[in-house]
Design a protein around this motif. Structure first.
Motif, short mmCIF file in Angstrom:
data_model
loop_
_atom_site.label_atom_id
_atom_site.label_comp_id
_atom_site.label_asym_id
_atom_site.label_seq_id
_atom_site.Cartn_x
_atom_site.Cartn_y
_atom_site.Cartn_z
N TYR A 321 0.38 -1.21 -0.01
CA TYR A 321 -0.37 0.45 -0.20
C TYR A 321 1.04 1.57 -0.17
CZ TYR A 321 -3.87 -3.22 1.41
OH TYR A 321 -5.22 -4.41 1.42
N ALA A 322 1.75 2.07 1.00
CA ALA A 322 2.97 2.25 1.15
C ALA A 322 4.02 2.38 -0.41
CB ALA A 322 3.82 2.20 1.62
N THR A 323 3.77 1.91 -1.13
CA THR A 323 4.31 2.46 -2.10
C THR A 323 3.85 2.02 -3.87
OG1 THR A 323 4.79 -0.08 -2.42
CG2 THR A 323 6.39 0.93 -1.38
N GLY A 324 2.25 2.25 -3.74
CA GLY A 324 1.24 2.09 -4.76
C GLY A 324 1.94 0.85 -5.48
N GLY A 325 2.68 0.06 -4.79
CA GLY A 325 2.61 -1.69 -5.23
C GLY A 325 1.05 -2.27 -5.49
N THR A 326 1.55 -3.52 -5.69
CA THR A 326 0.27 -4.70 -6.29
C THR A 326 0.83 -5.56 -5.91
OG1 THR A 326 -1.26 -4.81 -7.85
CG2 THR A 326 0.67 -4.78 -8.58
N ALA A 327 -0.22 -7.04 -6.12
CA ALA A 327 -0.54 -8.32 -5.75
C ALA A 327 -1.26 -8.85 -6.53
CB ALA A 327 -0.53 -8.31 -3.84
N VAL A 328 -0.02 -10.24 -7.46
CA VAL A 328 -0.96 -10.39 -8.38
C VAL A 328 -0.79 -12.14 -8.25
CG1 VAL A 328 -0.90 -8.95 -10.48
CG2 VAL A 328 1.15 -10.59 -9.57
#
Ligand SMILES: Cc1ncc(COP(=O)(O)O)c(C=O)c1O
Ligand SMILES: [Zn+2]
Length: 406
Positions: A321-328
Motif C-alpha cells: 500500500y505504501a509504495t503504490g504497489g500491487t499483488a498478483v
C-alpha cells in the motif's frame, strides 16, 4: 566515537511500539508481532558512505554497519557473494518491458536467497550464545539454515512437509540436521517445532519472523539492487511471496537507504506475486485489508510459496500500500511456461518461484499496470537445479549403433 562493525541499537515492535534489548536472544513481541532491528542511522550517515562500501569485498557483509552482527570475527560465512543483476533483453522484449532486470539469487550457497537470512540469522544467534536452532520450512530455508548451523558448529532441528522438494531433505540430512517430515503443510510443521522447542531447553525457535535477524539478511537484496543501479532505486520490484520476509526486508532496506541519504527519489512500487493455488496476500490486497485470512487447500508447483497464512502478512500489505504497489496471483501453468521461456530466451534455469515473477510481469503488462517505459527488477529467488521434478525433459534415447536424424 569510532564506527562499530554494526550500528544495531535496539529491537522494536512495528505493531505496538515496544522497544527491546537487541543483545539478548529475542523471539516475537509480547503482542505477537515480529520484532524489527533498528540501527543508529545518523551515526552511519556521518561516518560511512557509498564510497567506503565500494572498496569492500563483494559479499553481503559489505553492508555490515546495517547488519546485526557486532563483531566481524563472529561472522559465519559460506561465501555469500553479491548476486548478479542481469539485463533480460530478450525476455523483456517478449514481455513488452524492455527495461527488465533479474536479480539472480540462484548463485548463493545452497542455491537460494535463503542463504542470506541463514548467514545473518545464524551468525547473530551464534554471537548471542545460541547452540541449537529449530525451524519449520518448505525446504529451501531448512537447507540453508542447516548448512550455516553446521558451519557454526550448531545443532539444527528441521521439520518440512512431505511434499517439499526432495533435494532439501537430502541437504538437511547431509548437514547433520535432525530432520522430520510432516504429512501436512508448513503451519503444521510450525506447531510441531514450537512444541518441541518448549520441551528442549537451549533450542532457539527460528521460524520465519519469530526471530528478528533473518529479515536483516534478506534486506541485503534491497541494498545490493540499489548499489548495483549506482545508488538508485528501480521503478518496480517484483517478489515471489510466501512468508513475505524478502519483500519486508527489501522495503526495510530501501527505507534505511533513503534515511541515510544514500539514494534519492521515491520508493519503487513493490509487487507481491503468489501462486493461484495459495494467494492469501493477493486476496487481502484486493479487499484492501490489513491482514490475510488462512488459505484453504493450498497447493502449487512453486512450493516455497505454499504459505497459507504468514505471520508478517500485515507488514507485506503495508509495504504494498505504501509504495503504490500491487499483488498478483499466477497459475502454475503460467509460471511453468515462463520458467521455460526464461531458460530458452536468456539461458538461465530459474526456480518456479522466480518464474512466477515473470508470469506476473506478463500479466501486469497486459493489464496496463506496467508500461513499456518501466524499469522492473524481478527477483529469481533460487536456481532451477533444485527442482528437477518440475521440468520434465523428454529426449530420445539412441542405441549405441543408432544415428542422429539428419
Ligand atoms: C525459492 C523460494 N522463493 C520464494 C520463497 C518465499 O519467500 P518469502 O518467505 O521471503 O516470501 C521461498 C520460501 O520458501 C522459496 O524457497
Ligand atoms: Zn508489540
Amino acid at each position: 566515537m569510532p564506527m562499530p562493525y554494526s550500528a544495531l541499537s535496539h529491537l522494536d515492535c512495528p505493531r505496538c511500539g515496544t522497544r527491546l534489548d537487541a543483545d539478548r536472544v529475542q523471539g516475537t513481541c509480547a503482542c505477537g508481532s515480529p520484532l524489527l532491528a533498528r540501527y543508529d542511522l545518523s551515526q552511519v550517515a556521518s561516518q560511512v558512505g557509498p564510497d567506503d562500501i565500494a572498496g569492500r569485498p563483494a559479499d553481503l557483509w559489505r553492508y555490515h554497519e546495517l547488519l546485526p552482527v557486532r563483531e566481524g570475527a563472529r561472522v559465519v560465512s559460506l561465501g555469500e557473494s553479491m548476486t548478479p543483476l542481469l539485463a533480460m533483453p530478450r525476455m523483456g522484449r517478449a514481455l513488452g518491458v524492455p527495461g527488465l532486470l533479474m536479480k539472480d539469487e540462484g548463485l548463493l550457497p545452497t542455491g537460494t536467497f535463503k542463504a542470506r537470512g541463514a548467514a545473518v540469522g545464524v551468525s547473530r544467534a551464534a554471537e548471542l550464545g545460541v547452540t541449537a536452532i529449530a525451524m519449520p520450512t518448505n525446504g529451501n530455508a531448512g537447507a540453508a539454515w542447516s548448512a550455516y548451523a553446521a558451519r557454526a558448529g550448531m545443532r539444527s532441528l528441521i521439520v518440512m512437509p512431505v511434499g517439499a522438494p526432495a533435494v532439501a531433505r537430502a541437504e538437511c540430512a547431509a548437514a547433520g540436521a535432525e530432520v522430520y517430515l510432516v504429512d501436512g503443510l508448513i503451519g503444521d510443521a510450525g506447531r510441531l517445532v514450537a512444541e518441541a522447542v518448549g520441551r528442549r531447553p537451549g533450542y532457539q525457535n527460528v521460524t520465519t519472523l519469530r526471530e528478528p535477524y533473518r529479515i536483516e539478511g534478506k534486506k541485503t537484496m534491497g541494498l545490493e539492487i540499489a548499489e548495483q543501479l549506482g545508488w538508485r532505486m528501480p521503478g518496480v520490484i517484483v517478489y515471489p511471496t510466501g512468508g513475505g520476509v524478502g519483500l519486508i526486508g527489501i522495503y526495510k532496506a530501501l527505507r534505511e537507504l533513503a534515511e541515510l541519504g544514500w539514494v534519492s527519489g521515491g520508493l519503487p512500487r513493490l509487487v507481491a506475486v503468489q501462486a493461484a493455488g495459495c494467494a492469501p496476500i493477493v486476496k487481502a490486497f484486493q479487499a484492501g485489508a490489513a491482514e490475510s485470512e488462512p488459505w484453504p487447500g493450498a497447493k502449487t508447483a512453486a512450493f516455497g510459496l505454499t504459505v497459507p497464512k504468514a505471520l508478517g502478512d500485515f507488514l507485506v500489505l503495508e509495504a504494498l500500500y505504501a509504495t503504490g504497489g500491487t499483488a498478483v496471483a499466477v497459475t502454475d501453468e503460467a509460471l511453468l511456461a515462463d520458467q521455460r521461456e526464461v531458460a530458452r530466451l536468456e539461458g538461465s534455469f530459474i526456480c518456479p518461484e522466480g518464474a512466477a515473477g515473470f508470469a506476473a510481469v506478463r500479466q501486469l503488462r497486459a493489464s496496463g499496470w506496467l508500461s513499456e517505459a518501466d524499469e522492473v527488477v524481478v527477483l529469481n529467488t533460487g536456481t532451477g537445479l533444485i527442482y528437477p521434478e518440475v521440468m520434465p525433459a523428454r529426449v530420445p534415447v539412441l542405441p549405441p549403433c543408432g544415428s542422429i536424424p539428419p
